[in-house]
Design a protein around this motif. Structure first.
Motif, mmCIF file in Angstrom:
data_model
loop_
_atom_site.group_PDB
_atom_site.id
_atom_site.type_symbol
_atom_site.label_atom_id
_atom_site.label_comp_id
_atom_site.label_asym_id
_atom_site.label_seq_id
_atom_site.Cartn_x
_atom_site.Cartn_y
_atom_site.Cartn_z
ATOM 1 N N LEU A 256 5.004 9.635 -3.616
ATOM 2 C CA LEU A 256 5.083 8.254 -4.096
ATOM 3 C C LEU A 256 5.360 7.289 -2.963
ATOM 4 C CD1 LEU A 256 5.265 6.520 -6.818
ATOM 5 C CD2 LEU A 256 7.745 6.612 -6.430
ATOM 6 N N LEU A 258 6.886 3.824 -1.891
ATOM 7 C CA LEU A 258 7.988 3.062 -2.477
ATOM 8 C C LEU A 258 8.277 1.819 -1.645
ATOM 9 C CD1 LEU A 258 10.301 2.668 -4.483
ATOM 10 C CD2 LEU A 258 11.658 4.301 -3.150
ATOM 11 N N THR A 296 1.486 0.194 -3.468
ATOM 12 C CA THR A 296 2.552 0.677 -4.353
ATOM 13 C C THR A 296 2.129 0.671 -5.820
ATOM 14 O OG1 THR A 296 3.540 -1.536 -4.524
ATOM 15 C CG2 THR A 296 4.335 -0.101 -2.750
ATOM 16 N N GLN A 299 3.741 3.389 -7.991
ATOM 17 C CA GLN A 299 5.156 3.061 -8.253
ATOM 18 C C GLN A 299 5.286 2.056 -9.394
ATOM 19 O OE1 GLN A 299 7.118 1.174 -4.903
ATOM 20 N NE2 GLN A 299 8.415 0.039 -6.313
#
Length: 341
Positions: A256, A258, A296, A299
């Protein structure tokens, strides 16, 4: 959800806010079995992450592991009901002797000072992860990594996505790729559930890209803009999502990006701080067309948008510095483009 304050007046208020868990994190931890060990709790983000974990799940034990070279840190953590264990993570026997909790957050690493002692950087960023991944192979592990594992990408695009090939500049960044590969190896061979968090510039009023730019403007010093674009995120939001990622840990690892959703212009940041301080920023260099920036989208899809927007971060930082708030004295060196730290 509690409203954001208009200003942060002291470090107690700052750390209270940084460690405030979201309702999503509280619910995630309610469904997550086992206690939590934080390896490398002594860094810039570790103490408030540990406190956030404890606030999100008071019934869980939270164990902070570090060398604890900073005076008073162990006592501060203990005051937040966080257990502390001294350990050198380069010591395999000491790591193997640690209690094996069901959940682990890995925050250890080395960046600054890498130039001139590259071997220690590789030991900390690659050898230690191998030791930890082997010792905690039955645990669920959230691993803090960095956006520096990516190559520079075009600022006209959306930023590096999680599936981009990792080919970064410099030994430090490549050692960070090595850190990820060690956890990936043990995930694939031992079935360890892992999440890898590629963080870009967490913001605390005492350090971070905003602090660096604002401090330069306030002091009338040049703001270097060759690396003229970046992503930033409130440290509390970064810690919250990183902790939630434990529930997404998998085999192979869940990866991921972030940070905040905006592509932040360093020049524009400096101009905003100039407005706050009544000063005209001085610039050095020229914006390049490629930078360390990340996409992102995943996210935002899984965890929502950060709770603290960029304009509020700018206001808080300007107010903090204007009031003479303390600095950690740890510049980000966001302007570095050759990977030499």
């Amino acid at each position: 959800m509690n409203a954001l304050p208009s200003e942060i007046r002291n470090e107690q208020e700052l750390e209270d806010l940084l460690s405030r868990p979201s309702q999503q994190l509280i619910e995630t931890f309610a469904g997550l079995e086992g206690d939590i060990t934080i390896l490398g709790v002594g860094g810039k983000m570790g103490p408030t992450l540990a406190r956030m974990a404890k606030r999100a799940a008071p019934h869980k034990r939270v164990i902070g592991v570090a060398r604890f070279s900073e005076a008073g840190l162990k006592e501060k953590l203990q005051g937040w009901d966080i257990e502390t264990v001294e350990c050198d993570l380069l010591d395999r026997a000491a790591v193997e002797a640690l209690e094996k909790t069901a959940n682990v957050v890995f925050m250890a690493g080395r960046k600054f000072g890498s130039s001139g002692n590259q071997s220690l950087t590789w030991a900390m960023n690659v050898h230690v992860p191998a030791i930890v991944a082997e010792a905690f192979s039955q645990s669920r592990i959230a691993v803090f990594s960095t956006a520096c594992v990516y190559p520079f990408v075009d600022i006209a695009g959306q930023g590096a996505r999680e599936d981009l090939d990792l080919n970064p500049p410099g030994e430090y960044a490549n050692s960070c790729v090595g850190r990820e590969r060690m956890f990936e190896h043990y995930s694939r061979t031992q079935g360890t559930k892992v999440s890898i968090i590629r963080l870009s510039y967490a913001i605390d009023m005492r350090y971070g890209v905003l602090h660096d730019v604002a401090s330069a403007v306030q002091a009338g010093e040049p703001v270097q803009i060759d690396s003229g674009h970046c992503n930033v995120i409130w440290q509390g939001d970064a810690n919250d999502v990183a902790l939630q990622s434990l529930a997404h840990a998998g085999t192979p690892p869940f990866v991921l990006n972030l940070s905040g959703p905006e592509l932040v212009s360093v020049r524009r940041l400096a101009e905003k701080f100039g407005e706050h301080f009544g000063k005209t920023p001085v610039f050095s260099g020229q914006e390049q067309g490629r930078a360390w920036i990340i996409d992102t989208s995943l996210q935002q899809k899984l965890f929502g948008y950060p709770t603290v927007p960029l304009p509020r971060l700018i206001e808080w930082t300007a107010q903090w510095l204007g009031d003479g708030g303390r600095s950690l004295g740890k510049p980000t060196h966001f302007e570095v483009r050759d990977g030499a730290y």
